[in-house]
Design an enzyme around this catalytic site. Structure first.
Site, PDB file in Angstrom:
ATOM      1  N   ASN A  11       0.921  -1.146   0.000  1.00  0.00           N
ATOM      2  CA  ASN A  11       0.000   0.000   0.000  1.00  0.00           C
ATOM      3  C   ASN A  11       0.959   1.193   0.000  1.00  0.00           C
ATOM      4  O   ASN A  11       1.648   1.436   0.985  1.00  0.00           O
ATOM      5  CB  ASN A  11      -0.836  -0.062   1.281  1.00  0.00           C
ATOM      6  CG  ASN A  11      -1.985   0.921   1.366  1.00  0.00           C
ATOM      7  OD1 ASN A  11      -2.528   1.112   2.445  1.00  0.00           O
ATOM      8  ND2 ASN A  11      -2.392   1.523   0.278  1.00  0.00           N
ATOM      9  N   CYS A  83      -5.334   5.922   8.248  1.00  0.00           N
ATOM     10  CA  CYS A  83      -4.708   4.960   7.322  1.00  0.00           C
ATOM     11  C   CYS A  83      -3.718   4.131   8.143  1.00  0.00           C
ATOM     12  O   CYS A  83      -2.714   4.665   8.633  1.00  0.00           O
ATOM     13  CB  CYS A  83      -3.996   5.710   6.199  1.00  0.00           C
ATOM     14  SG  CYS A  83      -3.123   4.604   5.077  1.00  0.00           S
ATOM     15  N   GLY A  84      -4.022   2.857   8.312  1.00  0.00           N
ATOM     16  CA  GLY A  84      -3.199   2.012   9.188  1.00  0.00           C
ATOM     17  C   GLY A  84      -1.822   1.724   8.619  1.00  0.00           C
ATOM     18  O   GLY A  84      -0.816   1.757   9.339  1.00  0.00           O
ATOM     19  N   ASN A  85      -1.753   1.425   7.321  1.00  0.00           N
ATOM     20  CA  ASN A  85      -0.433   1.229   6.714  1.00  0.00           C
ATOM     21  C   ASN A  85       0.310   2.563   6.672  1.00  0.00           C
ATOM     22  O   ASN A  85       1.534   2.609   6.862  1.00  0.00           O
ATOM     23  CB  ASN A  85      -0.571   0.668   5.297  1.00  0.00           C
ATOM     24  CG  ASN A  85      -1.076  -0.767   5.289  1.00  0.00           C
ATOM     25  OD1 ASN A  85      -0.737  -1.552   6.171  1.00  0.00           O
ATOM     26  ND2 ASN A  85      -1.898  -1.108   4.306  1.00  0.00           N
ATOM     27  N   ASN A 187     -14.923   1.615   2.652  1.00  0.00           N
ATOM     28  CA  ASN A 187     -13.877   0.706   2.177  1.00  0.00           C
ATOM     29  C   ASN A 187     -14.461  -0.712   2.296  1.00  0.00           C
ATOM     30  O   ASN A 187     -14.943  -1.082   3.372  1.00  0.00           O
ATOM     31  CB  ASN A 187     -12.629   0.833   3.056  1.00  0.00           C
ATOM     32  CG  ASN A 187     -12.062   2.239   3.050  1.00  0.00           C
ATOM     33  OD1 ASN A 187     -11.434   2.657   2.099  1.00  0.00           O
ATOM     34  ND2 ASN A 187     -12.303   2.994   4.135  1.00  0.00           N
ATOM     35  N   ARG A 206     -12.144   3.198  -0.591  1.00  0.00           N
ATOM     36  CA  ARG A 206     -12.738   4.505  -0.883  1.00  0.00           C
ATOM     37  C   ARG A 206     -11.612   5.460  -1.318  1.00  0.00           C
ATOM     38  O   ARG A 206     -10.586   5.564  -0.644  1.00  0.00           O
ATOM     39  CB  ARG A 206     -13.396   4.998   0.421  1.00  0.00           C
ATOM     40  CG  ARG A 206     -13.980   6.380   0.376  1.00  0.00           C
ATOM     41  CD  ARG A 206     -14.563   6.784   1.713  1.00  0.00           C
ATOM     42  NE  ARG A 206     -13.551   7.034   2.752  1.00  0.00           N
ATOM     43  CZ  ARG A 206     -13.790   7.638   3.916  1.00  0.00           C
ATOM     44  NH1 ARG A 206     -15.010   8.024   4.224  1.00  0.00           N
ATOM     45  NH2 ARG A 206     -12.820   7.816   4.802  1.00  0.00           N
ATOM     46  N   CYS A 214      -4.712  -2.766   3.089  1.00  0.00           N
ATOM     47  CA  CYS A 214      -5.346  -1.648   3.797  1.00  0.00           C
ATOM     48  C   CYS A 214      -5.262  -1.968   5.285  1.00  0.00           C
ATOM     49  O   CYS A 214      -5.887  -2.927   5.749  1.00  0.00           O
ATOM     50  CB  CYS A 214      -6.796  -1.507   3.349  1.00  0.00           C
ATOM     51  SG  CYS A 214      -7.727  -0.276   4.279  1.00  0.00           S
TER      52      CYS A 214
HETATM   53  N1  LIG Z   1      -4.956   2.224   3.031  1.00  0.00           N
HETATM   54  C1  LIG Z   1      -5.348   2.763   4.271  1.00  0.00           C
HETATM   55  C2  LIG Z   1      -6.712   3.411   4.336  1.00  0.00           C
HETATM   56  C3  LIG Z   1      -6.714   4.719   3.560  1.00  0.00           C
HETATM   57  C4  LIG Z   1      -7.989   5.504   3.703  1.00  0.00           C
HETATM   58  C5  LIG Z   1      -9.176   4.866   3.032  1.00  0.00           C
HETATM   59  N2  LIG Z   1      -9.031   4.746   1.612  1.00  0.00           N
HETATM   60  C6  LIG Z   1     -10.425   5.702   3.363  1.00  0.00           C
HETATM   61  O1  LIG Z   1     -10.818   6.560   2.555  1.00  0.00           O
HETATM   62  O2  LIG Z   1     -10.966   5.510   4.444  1.00  0.00           O
HETATM   63  C7  LIG Z   1      -5.029   1.873   5.442  1.00  0.00           C
HETATM   64  O3  LIG Z   1      -3.958   1.250   5.383  1.00  0.00           O
HETATM   65  O4  LIG Z   1      -5.744   1.866   6.429  1.00  0.00           O
END
Ligand SMILES: N[C@@H](CCC[C@H](N)C(=O)O)C(=O)O
Length: 284
Positions: A11, A83-85, A187, A206, A214
Site C-alpha cells: 500500500n 490509514c493504518g499502513n 472501504n 474509498r 489496507c
Molecule cells: N490504506 C489505508 C486506508 C486509507 C484511507 C481509506 N481509503 C479511506 O478513505 O478511508 C489503510 O492502510 O488503512
C-alpha cells in the site's frame, strides 16, 4: 520540492515533508502526485506536518500529546480520517529522518491519537484503538451482492466473509452501496478464513480503488472474523489476546484484539528519496 516514496505491504504512499504547514495541498495536486503514469504514483499522500501547524483546530488540540500529524489523502484527492499502513510508514519516515527517536510515542491523525512502537529498523506496531461494530450492511461488486459487518476504525469499513478464494474476485470497479447506510462512502473488504485465526483478504478502498493492502481494513476484518467466531472463542481462550494473521495481496500483517483495543503490526518500507518540480505540481 522533496518527497519520499514508501509502502506498507505494498500500500504505497508519496510522503511530503512539510513540517511548518507551508504547503497548500489542493486535491488536484494529490491526484497529480498519485498518478502512476504522469506523476510519482501512489495509493495516497502522507503530508508530514507539525501538529501545531496543521491549520485545523481539532488537530492542533492534540499538539501537547503528539508532535507530528499525519495528513492523509487518498489518490483521488479526498481526505480520510485514518490509514493504518500509512501510520506505520509515517512513523518509519520520522525515525529515518531523525525527526523522532525509536521507541513508543503518539501520532496525531484525524481519527485521534495513535500510539506507535518501533525500533531503528523493522516492523512497526500501532495501537489502532477499539474497532467499532456498527451492525450489518451490504455492497455489490461486479453484479454480486456481499453481506458483511460494518466496522469503524475511524474510517468506514464493510468486512464481508466469503467462502471462495479471494484471488478470483473481480474488484475492477467501484462497489455499489446504499448511501443512506454509508453516507461518507466505505472501504469494502472481502475475506476468507484459511486457518485458525488466519484469513486472506482483498480490498476496494474509498478514494483509491483496489489496493494491495489496507491496514484499517485488516483490523476491521479481524474484528468481523472474531465476531463471527462467537464470544466463547474470543479473548482469553488461551490466556492470550486474540492474534490474527491477515494475508493481503501485498504481504502479511498481524492484528491483535484484546477486547479493549486493537494492534496492527507489519512492515514499513522507505523506497526512494526524490525531488519534484513545484510548477508541475500546481500545473502552472
Ligand atoms: N490504506 C489505508 C486506508 C486509507 C484511507 C481509506 N481509503 C479511506 O478513505 O478511508 C489503510 O492502510 O488503512
Amino acid at each position: 520540492m522533496r518527497f519520499v516514496k514508501g509502502h506498507g505491504t505494498e500500500n504505497d504512499f508519496v510522503i511530503l515533508p512539510d513540517p511548518d504547514g507551508a504547503l497548500e495541498l489542493a486535491p488536484a495536486a494529490v491526484v497529480r502526485l498519485c498518478d502512476r503514469r504522469a506523476g510519482i504514483g501512489g495509493d495516497g499522500v502522507l503530508r508530514v506536518v507539525r501538529t501545531k501547524a496543521a491549520g485545523d483546530p481539532a488537530v492542533e488540540a492534540m499538539a501537547g500529546e503528539a508532535e507530528w500529524f499525519m495528513d492523509y489523502r487518498n489518490a483521488d484527492g479526498s481526505v480520510a480520517e485514518m490509514c493504518g499502513n500509512g501510520v506505520r510508514v509515517f512513523a518509519r519516515y520520522l525515525v529515518d529522518a531523525g525527526l523522532a527517536a525509536p521507541g513508543e510515542w503518539d501520532l496525531a491523525t484525524r481519527a485521534g491519537l495513535r500510539r506507535v512502537t518501533l525500533g531503528a529498523s523493522g516492523d512497526v506496531s500501532v495501537d489502532m484503538g477499539p474497532p467499532e461494530h456498527l451492525g450489518t450492511g451490504e455492497a455489490s461488486l461486479a453484479g454480486r451482492s456481499f453481506a458483511g459487518e460494518r466496522v469503524s476504525m475511524g474510517n468506514p469499513h464493510l468486512a464481508c466473509a466469503i467462502d471462495e478464494p479471494v484471488a478470483g474476485l473481480d474488484l475492477s470497479r467501484a462497489p455499489g452501496f446504499d448511501p443512506a447506510v454509508f453516507p461518507d462512502g466505505v472501504n469494502v473488504e472481502l475475506f476468507r478464513r484459511v486457518g485458525a485465526r488466519h484469513v486472506e483478504m482483498r480490498v476496494y478502498e474509498r478514494g483509491s480503488g483496489e489496493t494491495r493492502s489496507c491496514g484499517t481494513g485488516t483490523v476491521a476484518v479481524a474484528a468481523a472474523a472474531a465476531l463471527a467466531e462467537g464470544p466463547e472463542n474470543r479473548h482469553g481462550r488461551d490466556d492470550h489476546a486474540d492474534q490474527w494473521t491477515i494475508d493481503v495481496p501485498g504481504g502479511r500483517v498481524v492484528v491483535t484484539l484484546d477486547g479493549r483495543t486493537s494492534h496492527l503490526r507489519g512492515p514499513a518500507v522507505l523506497v526512494a528519496d526524490g525531488e519534484f518540480r513545484a510548477d508541475w505540481l500546481t500545473g502552472s
